[in-house]
Scaffold this motif. Structure first.
Motif, mmCIF file in Angstrom:
data_model
loop_
_atom_site.group_PDB
_atom_site.id
_atom_site.type_symbol
_atom_site.label_atom_id
_atom_site.label_comp_id
_atom_site.label_asym_id
_atom_site.label_seq_id
_atom_site.Cartn_x
_atom_site.Cartn_y
_atom_site.Cartn_z
ATOM 1 N N LEU A 76 0.861 -1.270 -0.093
ATOM 2 C CA LEU A 76 0.067 0.189 0.003
ATOM 3 C C LEU A 76 0.866 1.061 0.097
ATOM 4 O O LEU A 76 1.824 1.293 0.970
ATOM 5 C CB LEU A 76 -0.851 -0.126 1.175
ATOM 6 C CG LEU A 76 -1.649 -1.304 1.389
ATOM 7 C CD1 LEU A 76 -2.225 -1.188 2.874
ATOM 8 C CD2 LEU A 76 -2.683 -1.446 0.602
ATOM 9 N N LEU A 77 0.655 2.141 -0.864
ATOM 10 C CA LEU A 77 1.495 3.206 -1.024
ATOM 11 C C LEU A 77 0.402 4.609 -0.914
ATOM 12 O O LEU A 77 -0.329 4.541 -1.991
ATOM 13 C CB LEU A 77 2.265 3.162 -2.202
ATOM 14 C CG LEU A 77 3.521 2.155 -2.463
ATOM 15 C CD1 LEU A 77 4.010 2.440 -3.835
ATOM 16 C CD2 LEU A 77 4.519 2.254 -1.353
ATOM 17 N N THR A 78 0.827 5.312 -0.012
ATOM 18 C CA THR A 78 -0.089 6.679 0.301
ATOM 19 C C THR A 78 0.839 7.743 0.722
ATOM 20 O O THR A 78 1.605 7.467 1.593
ATOM 21 C CB THR A 78 -1.188 6.341 1.146
ATOM 22 O OG1 THR A 78 -1.932 7.280 1.484
ATOM 23 C CG2 THR A 78 -0.939 5.551 2.586
ATOM 24 N N ASP A 79 0.819 8.752 0.210
ATOM 25 C CA ASP A 79 0.540 8.914 -1.120
ATOM 26 C C ASP A 79 1.270 9.236 -2.258
ATOM 27 O O ASP A 79 2.456 10.172 -1.872
ATOM 28 C CB ASP A 79 -0.437 10.534 -0.560
ATOM 29 C CG ASP A 79 -1.071 11.294 -1.572
ATOM 30 O OD1 ASP A 79 -0.949 11.137 -2.845
ATOM 31 O OD2 ASP A 79 -1.665 12.325 -1.247
ATOM 32 N N MET A 80 0.958 8.871 -3.442
ATOM 33 C CA MET A 80 1.989 8.977 -4.555
ATOM 34 C C MET A 80 2.074 10.582 -4.921
ATOM 35 O O MET A 80 3.368 10.696 -5.615
ATOM 36 C CB MET A 80 1.395 8.076 -5.441
ATOM 37 C CG MET A 80 1.701 6.357 -5.339
ATOM 38 S SD MET A 80 3.434 6.407 -4.665
ATOM 39 C CE MET A 80 3.961 6.286 -6.552
ATOM 40 N N THR A 81 0.968 11.400 -4.647
ATOM 41 C CA THR A 81 1.119 12.656 -5.241
ATOM 42 C C THR A 81 2.209 13.287 -4.412
ATOM 43 O O THR A 81 3.024 14.106 -5.136
ATOM 44 C CB THR A 81 -0.296 13.534 -5.116
ATOM 45 O OG1 THR A 81 -1.172 12.608 -6.006
ATOM 46 C CG2 THR A 81 -0.232 14.867 -5.419
ATOM 47 N N LEU A 82 2.290 12.927 -3.270
ATOM 48 C CA LEU A 82 3.412 13.605 -2.369
ATOM 49 C C LEU A 82 4.696 13.285 -2.725
ATOM 50 O O LEU A 82 5.846 13.852 -2.764
ATOM 51 C CB LEU A 82 3.200 13.387 -0.773
ATOM 52 C CG LEU A 82 1.767 14.163 -0.444
ATOM 53 C CD1 LEU A 82 1.602 14.040 1.231
ATOM 54 C CD2 LEU A 82 1.919 15.812 -0.475
ATOM 55 N N TYR A 83 4.582 11.825 -3.117
ATOM 56 C CA TYR A 83 6.117 11.276 -3.671
ATOM 57 C C TYR A 83 6.413 12.065 -4.930
ATOM 58 O O TYR A 83 7.577 12.622 -4.997
ATOM 59 C CB TYR A 83 5.884 9.744 -3.931
ATOM 60 C CG TYR A 83 6.989 9.115 -4.762
ATOM 61 C CD1 TYR A 83 8.023 8.944 -4.029
ATOM 62 C CD2 TYR A 83 7.065 9.126 -6.271
ATOM 63 C CE1 TYR A 83 9.230 8.239 -4.633
ATOM 64 C CE2 TYR A 83 8.100 8.548 -6.749
ATOM 65 C CZ TYR A 83 9.016 8.043 -6.212
ATOM 66 O OH TYR A 83 10.160 7.675 -6.612
ATOM 67 N N ALA A 84 5.559 12.236 -5.853
ATOM 68 C CA ALA A 84 5.852 13.062 -7.173
ATOM 69 C C ALA A 84 6.177 14.427 -6.628
ATOM 70 O O ALA A 84 7.023 15.019 -7.382
ATOM 71 C CB ALA A 84 4.768 12.913 -7.970
ATOM 72 N N ASP A 85 5.683 15.059 -5.680
ATOM 73 C CA ASP A 85 6.001 16.297 -5.332
ATOM 74 C C ASP A 85 7.434 16.372 -4.978
ATOM 75 O O ASP A 85 8.174 17.604 -5.273
ATOM 76 C CB ASP A 85 5.204 16.870 -4.202
ATOM 77 C CG ASP A 85 3.786 17.151 -4.701
ATOM 78 O OD1 ASP A 85 3.648 17.364 -5.833
ATOM 79 O OD2 ASP A 85 2.694 17.492 -4.028
ATOM 80 N N ALA A 86 7.859 15.494 -4.257
ATOM 81 C CA ALA A 86 9.341 15.446 -3.600
ATOM 82 C C ALA A 86 10.258 15.158 -4.795
ATOM 83 O O ALA A 86 11.115 15.824 -5.148
ATOM 84 C CB ALA A 86 9.509 14.364 -2.818
ATOM 85 N N LEU A 87 9.871 14.365 -5.923
ATOM 86 C CA LEU A 87 10.608 14.222 -7.150
ATOM 87 C C LEU A 87 10.670 15.810 -7.839
ATOM 88 O O LEU A 87 11.968 16.242 -8.369
ATOM 89 C CB LEU A 87 9.800 13.562 -8.056
ATOM 90 C CG LEU A 87 9.884 11.979 -8.021
ATOM 91 C CD1 LEU A 87 9.132 11.290 -8.972
ATOM 92 C CD2 LEU A 87 11.309 11.534 -8.020
ATOM 93 N N SER A 88 9.729 16.498 -7.795
ATOM 94 C CA SER A 88 9.789 17.649 -8.528
ATOM 95 C C SER A 88 10.598 18.743 -7.716
ATOM 96 O O SER A 88 11.239 19.534 -8.224
ATOM 97 C CB SER A 88 8.324 18.500 -8.680
ATOM 98 O OG SER A 88 7.723 18.858 -7.815
ATOM 99 N N ILE A 89 10.524 18.507 -6.434
ATOM 100 C CA ILE A 89 11.342 19.452 -5.518
ATOM 101 C C ILE A 89 12.980 19.057 -6.053
ATOM 102 O O ILE A 89 13.774 20.105 -6.071
ATOM 103 C CB ILE A 89 11.283 19.208 -3.873
ATOM 104 C CG1 ILE A 89 9.890 19.574 -3.663
ATOM 105 C CG2 ILE A 89 12.347 19.863 -3.204
ATOM 106 C CD1 ILE A 89 9.378 19.274 -2.160
ATOM 107 N N VAL A 90 13.226 18.019 -6.039
ATOM 108 C CA VAL A 90 14.769 17.426 -6.383
ATOM 109 C C VAL A 90 15.272 18.045 -7.567
ATOM 110 O O VAL A 90 16.181 18.449 -7.899
ATOM 111 C CB VAL A 90 14.744 15.770 -6.150
ATOM 112 C CG1 VAL A 90 16.278 15.678 -6.618
ATOM 113 C CG2 VAL A 90 14.655 15.492 -4.670
ATOM 114 N N SER A 91 14.229 17.595 -8.612
ATOM 115 C CA SER A 91 14.508 18.048 -9.951
ATOM 116 C C SER A 91 14.887 19.414 -10.095
ATOM 117 O O SER A 91 15.687 20.054 -10.971
ATOM 118 C CB SER A 91 13.706 17.480 -11.092
ATOM 119 O OG SER A 91 12.672 18.421 -11.306
ATOM 120 N N ASN A 92 13.798 20.290 -9.354
ATOM 121 C CA ASN A 92 14.117 21.727 -9.319
ATOM 122 C C ASN A 92 15.496 22.124 -8.848
ATOM 123 O O ASN A 92 16.161 23.135 -9.088
ATOM 124 C CB ASN A 92 12.919 22.216 -8.406
ATOM 125 C CG ASN A 92 12.887 23.928 -8.329
ATOM 126 O OD1 ASN A 92 13.679 24.410 -7.568
ATOM 127 N ND2 ASN A 92 12.417 24.686 -9.391
#
Lengths: 596, 439
Positions: free
Chosen positions: B236-252
């Motif tokens: 169970l993975l919750t919440d994948m939106t917050l995971y993706a947000d972390a990705l965008s922080i890093v890439s930024n």
């Protein structure tokens, strides 16, 4: 490629790493797109040169770069990314770099596990076609082996340039792919040994043909919404954009099962692994109605699923195209399917981003359109140098971001492909499958005189005009529906209800098709013609009703009867019985038309 | 982790919000390090300049902070001891227990060879009709809940987890509120299911970038149980939106050019790498992945749900049915792409037809409701549809209903018989003869 083919190999050392983009300091000449192997503690990681600045070559690694260090040794191979072409590729499951997935050990993919691409231990029964003294050039047919049911031509390697004479050719017998089966001599006395296998750089198109006329012969897919409304030609190109859940993959699988092609190459490019598993599982069980053999026997799968390394995803579509070109040069009718080309474009975007190139729209590389156009242009119908013909029909799916067709990949593809099959969310939601929108979709081939002429011959005279009228009924039905939605059922004339319901008959009977029904899944062209004529008869009849409430139920019954017919074997007893019932029922409301 | 021969670096050349750069030799890509005791990972190497991403952030890091390389990629320990334990993003226990002893394996390992996969064919029963009846789940499937933040997705997921017949349940929390974490913990404890649970948790109290390690840790543990132990694992993975947000922080912070919705261009590949770990293995082991992707005002065209939809095998939508005042699994927008593999095959023969008829009649009810709302007169059929819809919502769709699939089908037939004629339901005659409930 001319760089250092015979000299000693250029070598280098890793000096920089960002994800799968690695900088290598080199000690000699390197070529753009040259292949290199990075040695990481004995494991060789394959990579491709994508940029050169001074003595630094930037390479994209086709594997994970975890654990890679500066100082790792790199060897350059002196050639671009190549496929190995020869008998034994049929029914194989390859990865994007043409490694044989079945030959790999273990549950998990291992880095640097590069397999033999064409099995070198199998013996093939070779029959010579050419004889000593014959004058040949690249792609000339030297002999033939039976690869499953395909007469696999053994050809002069595509890389050879100029005229050669055959000085020896093997007798009929069993040979492995790396045995010499012929020796050729050029006009200046240079001798070349030829085996049943050759290599070819995937990013270069094979042009060993006399010319490439406009496609003119229809490629039947068994899907009515394609074959009848917007047919694709042998050697044609088309693309299928659609949001997720619209049925792209189901449609492509349906086409791959039923299309009238000698060979199907499926490139699963950055999509779900379970979808590929479905092909692995189903295809060996399914029977190809044309040959009576298992579908797998005419299929090659090239699979780089979404979790496999990104750079190899880009390579996978080129690998697929090169294999297709090879078989086309044998005079075969090849159908190449790629699902999805958007994932390929995204792979390009990831690399362009790491190389810090200035981005184009949506951060895609600026030359995306050119890359897409170049790729689509490699498909086509060709007349070979020996007078035979072959073709690659290419159908790609596009997964537009947010389902919005105004995005770079869809737009670039629209410029390159000749057929457009727009999958529509609304149709999918209403379970009107396949969800190809009949109005937005198009086939440019319907504008070709030679296509119209050929359809006159193969289907019936005036076919394209008839289908145009059919499309017009659909369009009018849609217009009327908009009116009804605004004005209400009783706010429009009775005639509008009839018009709308006629278009519903076309929608349910011609457009919609049950991909999971044994019979309806594939509809041959003669049956499509029969259906269209029946539907047109209804559309062009005048009906009498007293009030609008009668119209819907009446046409629903027509639709139901015709649908039952679609589920029957063509012209069997039950079919004829239903048809009789249909005709009688239609006659109850039709009014005699005055002679036009 | 520090070994004797390891060199300690103490001169940082460059410090940004999330990264630092030092001069070092012989460092491996993606290797883990400690910077002033904080976990960090090598993200870029340019000759002898090594850039490290410091997971907890760089606040307070000085140019003379100590940097020690571990010589290893991020890894966790796997073994039977994981059962019943709660860990942070790095695999350190947060339940007060001792460190686990087990085989150390790198996280984010290679994918399963597609030809070694098996076609999923085993049903996962959850007792929720909106799932079992309409959108049946199958082992080896990956499917997210698309839910707005105000919907009780975590509670539904906890239900699914406990009712599903899984050998091991692995919960990955990314940016989960501490309250929700405690909720999960107590639900699992109360259910007496702790010995089946493993949890990797990044709460909102922890730095966001740390959560990037959570899904990989969960899936690596899952692979151990599925591949080595042939177990049925539910992740169970919750919440994948917050995971993706972390990705965008890093890439930024890495100066990458953003693509749609400020997300990195590699979002699709990053998400696919995780979701594609869902697998049915030939020896019976499987990883089934149920995730949560929170939406912004129900917008599924945003890059995160959009890319997710292209990767996963369907999606489940929650909705509040105002008629009955309960949360239901929306039968229109939800989809399980793999249900075809089991319904009517593993389940009773009437399953596909009952499912379709139920949803079709529910759609007729929705049309009737629109008519009603617009002030039109309702026909007798419309009235009956509305009554049926109420019963369908209450007895089947509501997520608090917990029954067996056969019972769901029986309830479906009861509802048909109560409100409709055989013709209106339009099911194959052989099935009607067998199952129609004579009132």
């Amino acid at each position: 490629m001319s760089v250092n083919t015979e000299l000693k190999k250029t070598t280098g050392k890793v000096v920089g790493i960002v994800s799968n983009l690695v900088s290598v300091e080199v000690d000699g000449p390197v070529g753009q797109n040259e292949i290199a192997y990075i040695n990481l503690d004995g494991t060789k990681l394959m990579a491709e040169v994508i940029k050169i600045t001074g003595d630094i070559a930037s390479v994209q690694v086709f594997e994970s770069t975890r654990g890679l260090r500066t100082g790792c040794l790199v060897e350059f191979e002196g050639h671009m990314l190549e496929v190995e072409l020869g008998p034994g590729m049929l029914s194989r499951n390859y990865d994007g770099l043409q490694n044989n997935l079945d030959a790999m050990e273990g549950t998990f993919l291992k880095r640097g596990d590069y397999t033999e691409r064409v099995d070198k231990s199998v013996k093939w029964d070779f029959t010579p076609i050419a004889k000593v003294g014959d004058s040949v050039s690249s792609a000339s047919w030297l002999g033939e082996v039976k690869e499953g049911w395909i007469p696999h031509k053994i050809m002069v390697p595509f890389k050879l340039k100029g005229e050669y004479k055959i000085t020896s050719i093997a007798d009929a017998g069993s040979y492995t792919v790396d045995e010499v089966i012929a020796t050729l001599e050029s006009s200046n006395g240079e001798k070349v040994d030829v085996s049943m296998m050759m290599r070819w750089p995937v990013k270069v198109g094979v042009t060993e043909f006399k010319h490439k006329p406009r496609p003119f012969r229809q490629m039947e897919t068994g899907v009515r919404a394609i074959d009848t409304l917007n047919p694709i030609m042998e050697g044609g190109t088309g693309f299928i954009p659609g949001p997720f859940g619209a049925g792209k993959t189901v449609l492509q699988h349906a086409i791959s099962k039923n299309a009238d092609a000698d060979l199907i190459i499926i490139v699963a490019c950055g999509e779900r692994a379970n979808e590929v598993v479905e092909i692995f599982t189903d295809f060996p069980e399914l029977i190809d109605p044309r040959t009576g053999r298992s579908l797998m026997e005419r299929t090659i799968i090239i699979c780089n699923t979404s979790n496999m390394p990104v750079a190899a995803r880009e390579a996978s579509v080129y690998t697929g195209m090169s294999v297709a070109e090879y078989y086309r040069t044998m005079g075969l009718k090849v159908l190449l399917l790629a699902d999805s080309t958007s994932r390929w474009a995204q792979a390009l975007r990831e690399m362009s981003n790491r190389m810090e190139e200035l981005p184009g729209p949506d951060a895609f590389p600026m030359d995306l359109s050119a890359i897409v156009a170049n790729f689509y242009s490699r498909a086509g119908y060709v007349e070979l140098n020996n007078g035979k013909s072959g073709s690659i029909t290419f159908l790609g799916t596009v997964s537009p971001a947010g389902g919005n067709l105004k995005e770079p990949v869809t737009e670039s593809t629209k410029k390159a492909a000749r057929c457009f099959y727009a999958l529509q969310q609304e149709r999918a939601d209403a379970k009107r499958y396949p969800s190809i929108n009949p109005i937005d979709s198009y086939s440019k081939y319907l504008e070709y005189d030679e296509v119209i002429e050929n359809l006159d011959k193969t289907v019936e005279p005036g076919w394209v005009k008839k289908v145009d009228r059919l499309r017009n009924y659909l369009l009018r039905g849609q217009e009327v529906m908009d009116q009804i939605n605004i004005l209400g059922d009783d706010g429009v004339p009775l005639e509008y209800h009839i018009r709308f319901n006629k278009s519903e008959v076309i929608d349910f009977i011609v457009l919609q098709q049950d991909a999971f029904d044994k019979i309806d899944a594939s509809c041959p062209m003669n049956r499509q013609q029969y259906i269209v004529n029946q539907v047109m008869h209804i559309c062009e009849s005048d009906f009498a009703f007293d009030k609008y409430e009668e119209v819907g139920p009446y046409f629903k019954k027509i639709i139901n009867l015709m649908r039952q017919m679609n589920y029957q074997e063509f012209q069997n007893d039950k079919y004829k019985e239903l048809e009789k019932e249909l005709n009688e029922f239609v006659a109850t409301r039709t009014v005699a038309q005055e002679a036009v | 982790m520090t070994q004797a021969f390891q060199k300690i670096y103490t001169k940082l050349e460059n410090i940004t919000k999330a990264t630092c750069t030092i001069k070092a030799e012989g460092v491996a890509n993606e290797e883990m390090a400690l910077v002033d005791g904080r976990p960090a990972q090598v993200v870029k190497i340019n000759r002898d300049m090594v850039t490290l991403q410091i997971f907890p952030g760089t606040q307070g890091i000085a140019t003379n902070s100590e940097v020690v390389f571990t010589g290893k990629p991020p890894s966790i320990k796997v073994g039977d001891e994981l059962r019943g334990r709660f860990f942070d993003s790095y695999g350190k226990p947060i339940d007060g227990g001792a460190e686990v002893d087990g085989e150390e394996v790198p996280i984010g390992g290679p994918s399963v060879n597609p030809v070694r996969r098996k076609q999923p064919s085993e049903l996962i029963a959850t007792g929720i009709a909106g799932i079992d009846l309409n959108n049946t789940l199958v082992t080896g499937q990956k499917i997210p809940f698309f839910a707005d933040p105000d919907q009780p997705y975590n509670a539904v997921m906890a239900d699914v987890a406990l009712r599903a017949d899984a050998d091991i349940i692995i919960l990955g929390g990314m940016g989960m509120s501490n309250d929700d974490y405690l909720y999960f913990k107590s639900v699992f404890e109360n259910a007496g299911a702790l010995d089946r649970i493993i949890c990797y948790m990044n709460t909102t109290d922890n730095p966001p970038v740390e959560r990037l390690l959570v899904p990989d840790s969960c899936l690596t543990a899952a692979e151990y149980f599925a591949e080595k132990r042939n177990m049925k694992v539910l992740v169970l993975l919750t919440d994948m939106t917050l995971y993706a947000d972390a990705l965008s922080i890093v890439s930024n912070r890495m100066d990458q050019i953003p693509s749609k919705d400020s997300m990195p261009g590699s979002l699709y590949s990053e998400l696919a790498k995780l979701y594609e770990k869902a697998v049915q293995l030939p020896d019976g082991g499987s990883i089934t992945l149920v995730a949560v992707t929170t939406l912004n005002g129900g917008d599924i065209t945003h890059a995160i749900p959009d890319n997710t939809g292209y990767i996963t095998e369907g999606q489940l939508f929650l909705r509040r049915d105002t008629e009955i005042g309960k949360i239901i699994v929306d039968p229109f927008r939800s989809l399980s792409r793999l249900k075809q593999l089991v319904i009517g095959e593993v389940t009773r023969e009437d399953h596909p037809q009952v499912m379709n008829a139920c949803v079709r009649l529910y759609a007729d009810a929705a049309n009737a409701k629109t008519k009603l709302d617009n002030g039109f007169d309702l026909s007798d059929y419309d009235e009956r549809c509305l009554k049926y819809a109420r019963g369908y919502s209450e007895k089947l769709l509501a997520i608090d209903v917990n029954v067996e699939i056969d019972k769901m089908l029986d309830t479906g037939w009861e509802l048909f018989a109560e409100h409709f004629t055989v013709e209106e339901v339009g099911i194959k005659h052989e099935l009607v003869d067998k199952y129609w409930k004579k009132a």
